[in-house]
Design a protein around this motif. Structure first.
Motif, PDB file in Angstrom:
ATOM      1  N   TRP A   7       0.822  -1.209   0.000  1.00  0.00           N
ATOM      2  CA  TRP A   7       0.000   0.000   0.000  1.00  0.00           C
ATOM      3  C   TRP A   7       0.854   1.255   0.000  1.00  0.00           C
ATOM      4  O   TRP A   7       0.537   2.225  -0.698  1.00  0.00           O
ATOM      5  CB  TRP A   7      -0.923   0.002   1.223  1.00  0.00           C
ATOM      6  CG  TRP A   7      -2.136  -0.835   1.065  1.00  0.00           C
ATOM      7  CD1 TRP A   7      -2.239  -2.190   1.255  1.00  0.00           C
ATOM      8  CD2 TRP A   7      -3.438  -0.399   0.669  1.00  0.00           C
ATOM      9  NE1 TRP A   7      -3.518  -2.602   1.003  1.00  0.00           N
ATOM     10  CE2 TRP A   7      -4.279  -1.533   0.651  1.00  0.00           C
ATOM     11  CE3 TRP A   7      -3.976   0.850   0.356  1.00  0.00           C
ATOM     12  CZ2 TRP A   7      -5.630  -1.459   0.318  1.00  0.00           C
ATOM     13  CZ3 TRP A   7      -5.307   0.928   0.024  1.00  0.00           C
ATOM     14  CH2 TRP A   7      -6.137  -0.212  -0.002  1.00  0.00           C
ATOM     15  N   THR A   8       1.920   1.261   0.770  1.00  0.00           N
ATOM     16  CA  THR A   8       2.676   2.500   0.987  1.00  0.00           C
ATOM     17  C   THR A   8       3.950   2.580   0.165  1.00  0.00           C
ATOM     18  O   THR A   8       4.693   3.557   0.275  1.00  0.00           O
ATOM     19  CB  THR A   8       3.048   2.633   2.468  1.00  0.00           C
ATOM     20  OG1 THR A   8       3.909   1.542   2.836  1.00  0.00           O
ATOM     21  CG2 THR A   8       1.802   2.607   3.346  1.00  0.00           C
ATOM     22  N   GLN A  59     -13.341   3.212  -2.465  1.00  0.00           N
ATOM     23  CA  GLN A  59     -12.313   2.205  -2.699  1.00  0.00           C
ATOM     24  C   GLN A  59     -13.042   0.934  -3.120  1.00  0.00           C
ATOM     25  O   GLN A  59     -13.950   0.473  -2.422  1.00  0.00           O
ATOM     26  CB  GLN A  59     -11.508   1.970  -1.422  1.00  0.00           C
ATOM     27  CG  GLN A  59     -10.476   0.864  -1.516  1.00  0.00           C
ATOM     28  CD  GLN A  59      -9.875   0.587  -0.154  1.00  0.00           C
ATOM     29  OE1 GLN A  59      -9.722   1.495   0.665  1.00  0.00           O
ATOM     30  NE2 GLN A  59      -9.526  -0.655   0.104  1.00  0.00           N
ATOM     31  N   LEU A  64      -9.853   5.562  -5.029  1.00  0.00           N
ATOM     32  CA  LEU A  64      -8.540   5.185  -4.525  1.00  0.00           C
ATOM     33  C   LEU A  64      -8.039   3.974  -5.311  1.00  0.00           C
ATOM     34  O   LEU A  64      -8.654   2.903  -5.290  1.00  0.00           O
ATOM     35  CB  LEU A  64      -8.617   4.834  -3.039  1.00  0.00           C
ATOM     36  CG  LEU A  64      -9.187   5.892  -2.097  1.00  0.00           C
ATOM     37  CD1 LEU A  64      -9.014   5.448  -0.649  1.00  0.00           C
ATOM     38  CD2 LEU A  64      -8.532   7.250  -2.315  1.00  0.00           C
ATOM     39  N   LYS A  65      -6.934   4.146  -5.999  1.00  0.00           N
ATOM     40  CA  LYS A  65      -6.370   3.060  -6.800  1.00  0.00           C
ATOM     41  C   LYS A  65      -5.494   2.175  -5.914  1.00  0.00           C
ATOM     42  O   LYS A  65      -4.271   2.226  -5.944  1.00  0.00           O
ATOM     43  CB  LYS A  65      -5.584   3.631  -7.988  1.00  0.00           C
ATOM     44  CG  LYS A  65      -6.462   4.405  -8.965  1.00  0.00           C
ATOM     45  CD  LYS A  65      -5.652   4.998 -10.107  1.00  0.00           C
ATOM     46  CE  LYS A  65      -5.073   3.918 -10.995  1.00  0.00           C
ATOM     47  NZ  LYS A  65      -4.382   4.508 -12.170  1.00  0.00           N
ATOM     48  N   SER A  66      -6.180   1.369  -5.108  1.00  0.00           N
ATOM     49  CA  SER A  66      -5.508   0.473  -4.173  1.00  0.00           C
ATOM     50  C   SER A  66      -4.731  -0.599  -4.933  1.00  0.00           C
ATOM     51  O   SER A  66      -4.937  -0.789  -6.140  1.00  0.00           O
ATOM     52  CB  SER A  66      -6.542  -0.204  -3.276  1.00  0.00           C
ATOM     53  OG  SER A  66      -7.320  -1.120  -4.036  1.00  0.00           O
ATOM     54  N   HIS A  92      -5.254  -3.685  -4.857  1.00  0.00           N
ATOM     55  CA  HIS A  92      -6.266  -4.604  -5.375  1.00  0.00           C
ATOM     56  C   HIS A  92      -6.905  -4.038  -6.646  1.00  0.00           C
ATOM     57  O   HIS A  92      -7.126  -4.765  -7.621  1.00  0.00           O
ATOM     58  CB  HIS A  92      -7.327  -4.837  -4.301  1.00  0.00           C
ATOM     59  CG  HIS A  92      -8.387  -5.826  -4.675  1.00  0.00           C
ATOM     60  ND1 HIS A  92      -8.118  -7.014  -5.323  1.00  0.00           N
ATOM     61  CD2 HIS A  92      -9.735  -5.806  -4.499  1.00  0.00           C
ATOM     62  CE1 HIS A  92      -9.237  -7.670  -5.530  1.00  0.00           C
ATOM     63  NE2 HIS A  92     -10.234  -6.954  -5.031  1.00  0.00           N
ATOM     64  N   TYR A  93      -7.169  -2.730  -6.651  1.00  0.00           N
ATOM     65  CA  TYR A  93      -7.728  -2.094  -7.853  1.00  0.00           C
ATOM     66  C   TYR A  93      -6.744  -2.201  -9.009  1.00  0.00           C
ATOM     67  O   TYR A  93      -7.113  -2.569 -10.125  1.00  0.00           O
ATOM     68  CB  TYR A  93      -8.028  -0.624  -7.553  1.00  0.00           C
ATOM     69  CG  TYR A  93      -8.547   0.163  -8.738  1.00  0.00           C
ATOM     70  CD1 TYR A  93      -9.904   0.342  -8.932  1.00  0.00           C
ATOM     71  CD2 TYR A  93      -7.664   0.716  -9.674  1.00  0.00           C
ATOM     72  CE1 TYR A  93     -10.383   1.066 -10.024  1.00  0.00           C
ATOM     73  CE2 TYR A  93      -8.135   1.427 -10.766  1.00  0.00           C
ATOM     74  CZ  TYR A  93      -9.492   1.603 -10.936  1.00  0.00           C
ATOM     75  OH  TYR A  93      -9.954   2.288 -12.025  1.00  0.00           O
ATOM     76  N   VAL A 125      -2.298   5.266  -4.626  1.00  0.00           N
ATOM     77  CA  VAL A 125      -2.280   5.002  -3.186  1.00  0.00           C
ATOM     78  C   VAL A 125      -0.865   4.681  -2.730  1.00  0.00           C
ATOM     79  O   VAL A 125      -0.292   3.664  -3.120  1.00  0.00           O
ATOM     80  CB  VAL A 125      -3.232   3.841  -2.831  1.00  0.00           C
ATOM     81  CG1 VAL A 125      -3.081   3.465  -1.358  1.00  0.00           C
ATOM     82  CG2 VAL A 125      -4.678   4.226  -3.122  1.00  0.00           C
ATOM     83  N   TRP A 134      -1.919   4.285   3.877  1.00  0.00           N
ATOM     84  CA  TRP A 134      -2.885   3.333   4.395  1.00  0.00           C
ATOM     85  C   TRP A 134      -4.111   4.110   4.847  1.00  0.00           C
ATOM     86  O   TRP A 134      -4.034   4.919   5.770  1.00  0.00           O
ATOM     87  CB  TRP A 134      -2.269   2.545   5.542  1.00  0.00           C
ATOM     88  CG  TRP A 134      -3.175   1.574   6.228  1.00  0.00           C
ATOM     89  CD1 TRP A 134      -3.422   1.508   7.576  1.00  0.00           C
ATOM     90  CD2 TRP A 134      -3.962   0.543   5.627  1.00  0.00           C
ATOM     91  NE1 TRP A 134      -4.307   0.483   7.856  1.00  0.00           N
ATOM     92  CE2 TRP A 134      -4.667  -0.119   6.669  1.00  0.00           C
ATOM     93  CE3 TRP A 134      -4.159   0.117   4.313  1.00  0.00           C
ATOM     94  CZ2 TRP A 134      -5.525  -1.178   6.429  1.00  0.00           C
ATOM     95  CZ3 TRP A 134      -5.014  -0.944   4.077  1.00  0.00           C
ATOM     96  CH2 TRP A 134      -5.689  -1.578   5.122  1.00  0.00           C
ATOM     97  N   PRO A 135      -5.285   3.903   4.210  1.00  0.00           N
ATOM     98  CA  PRO A 135      -6.453   4.745   4.491  1.00  0.00           C
ATOM     99  C   PRO A 135      -6.968   4.686   5.921  1.00  0.00           C
ATOM    100  O   PRO A 135      -7.766   5.531   6.308  1.00  0.00           O
ATOM    101  CB  PRO A 135      -7.502   4.213   3.502  1.00  0.00           C
ATOM    102  CG  PRO A 135      -6.710   3.596   2.403  1.00  0.00           C
ATOM    103  CD  PRO A 135      -5.517   2.995   3.074  1.00  0.00           C
ATOM    104  N   SER A 172      -0.113   8.769   6.830  1.00  0.00           N
ATOM    105  CA  SER A 172      -1.005   8.395   5.738  1.00  0.00           C
ATOM    106  C   SER A 172      -1.989   9.510   5.414  1.00  0.00           C
ATOM    107  O   SER A 172      -2.319   9.745   4.243  1.00  0.00           O
ATOM    108  CB  SER A 172      -1.766   7.113   6.099  1.00  0.00           C
ATOM    109  OG  SER A 172      -0.937   5.977   5.974  1.00  0.00           O
TER     110      SER A 172
END
Length: 293
Positions: A55-56, A166, A222-224, A226-227, A257, A260-261, A267
């Motif tokens: 994520w980060t 998200q 949010l383009k995580s 997973h996205y 992204v 961490w949301p 963050s």
């Protein structure tokens, strides 16, 4: 001004990621881990560190922390071998076994009650008190407030309410609400959250994408990880999602992204920086069906 702010933010994030003394503290909470990092403490071990780093992009927590396994099923043998002096985090299920290894304290930012920005500050100060970093915490909070002020100055002041989503899968999204970390960032930027319905303990609601047209506001996606890895391509071919974008005339913002949301102050600032940069960019209208022929 924008170049100066970008350079300042880069230097701050660089120091966060790679500075800090090693202390024998293990944590099972990512908000705790990244807050320790801004307090110049590099945690010894962090649960699900590999996932957090996805994520980060490895830019917040010191890169030499050790992966401790799942929060609900930690690698107890490894934790025992590391011999931490303190175990921190909101981790209630295996607490009994962890307390046999080291003193264990449950500390978490969530659920947020009241003002999210104040809750972030209180959480940071409480953690700093526990690890003896009170002055560092006050200094960083002041610096973060200054950086948010600079980001707010870059906005026009007439932005429409935002719907921050998200994707959970290609039919459902999480929407961040009033008791979320991201709400605290919006408040500091002077922006309005379009979602005011009840949420779960981290400030998120789950809705179907066919409910989104009824919500007035500008979509922020949010383009995580997973996205990026699986959902984005499917949505590009999805008739319902493309119809929704056409209905809004392509008025959607896609955020990379690197935060961490449901993290802490680091963050929140990274999200704010990405959001302001995206809002500054000109809107590209969504092609209509007739224009594609």
């Amino acid at each position: 001004m924008r170049f100066f702010t970008t350079v300042l933010a880069f230097l701050t994030f660089f120091s966060i990621a790679y500075a800090g003394e090693r202390q024998p503290i293990a944590t099972f909470d990512w908000a705790v881990a990244e807050t320790l990092s801004i307090l110049d403490i590099a945690p010894l071990g962090v649960m699900q560190l590999n996932t957090y780093n996805e994520w980060t992009d490895k830019k917040i927590i010191s890169c030499d922390a050790i992966e401790l396994g799942l929060g609900s099923m930690p690698n107890l043998e490894l934790v025992s071998h590391l011999n931490p002096s303190l175990i921190l985090g909101d981790n209630t299920s295996p607490n009994g076994k962890l307390t046999n290894i080291a003193p264990t304290e449950n500390i978490s930012l969530f659920p947020i009650t009241g003002d999210p920005w104040q809750a972030m500050q209180d959480f940071t100060l409480a953690l700093a008190e526990r690890v003896g970093r009170n002055e560092e915490a006050k200094r960083f909070i002041h610096e973060y407030e200054q950086q948010f002020s600079k980001l707010r100055y870059r906005l026009s002041g007439d932005e429409e309410p935002l719907i921050i989503i998200q994707f959970r899968d290609d039919r459902h999204v999480w929407i961040y609400g009033e008791n979320s970390l991201l709400q605290g960032a919006l408040d500091q930027l002077g922006l309005t959250n379009a979602w005011n319905k009840p949420t779960n303990y981290v400030g998120v609601s789950t809705v179907s994408i066919d409910e989104l047209p009824a919500i007035e506001g500008r979509l922020v996606v949010l383009k995580s990880p997973h996205y990026t890895s699986s959902i984005g391509d499917r949505l590009d071919r999805d008739g319902l999602w493309q119809a929704l974008l056409r209905l809004r005339n392509g008025n959607a913002v896609y955020l990379p992204v690197e935060y961490w949301p449901v993290g802490g102050l680091p963050s929140a600032l990274r999200f704010a920086d990405a959001l302001v940069e995206a809002l500054e960019a000109p809107t590209e209208p969504q092609p209509t069906a007739s224009s594609q022929h």
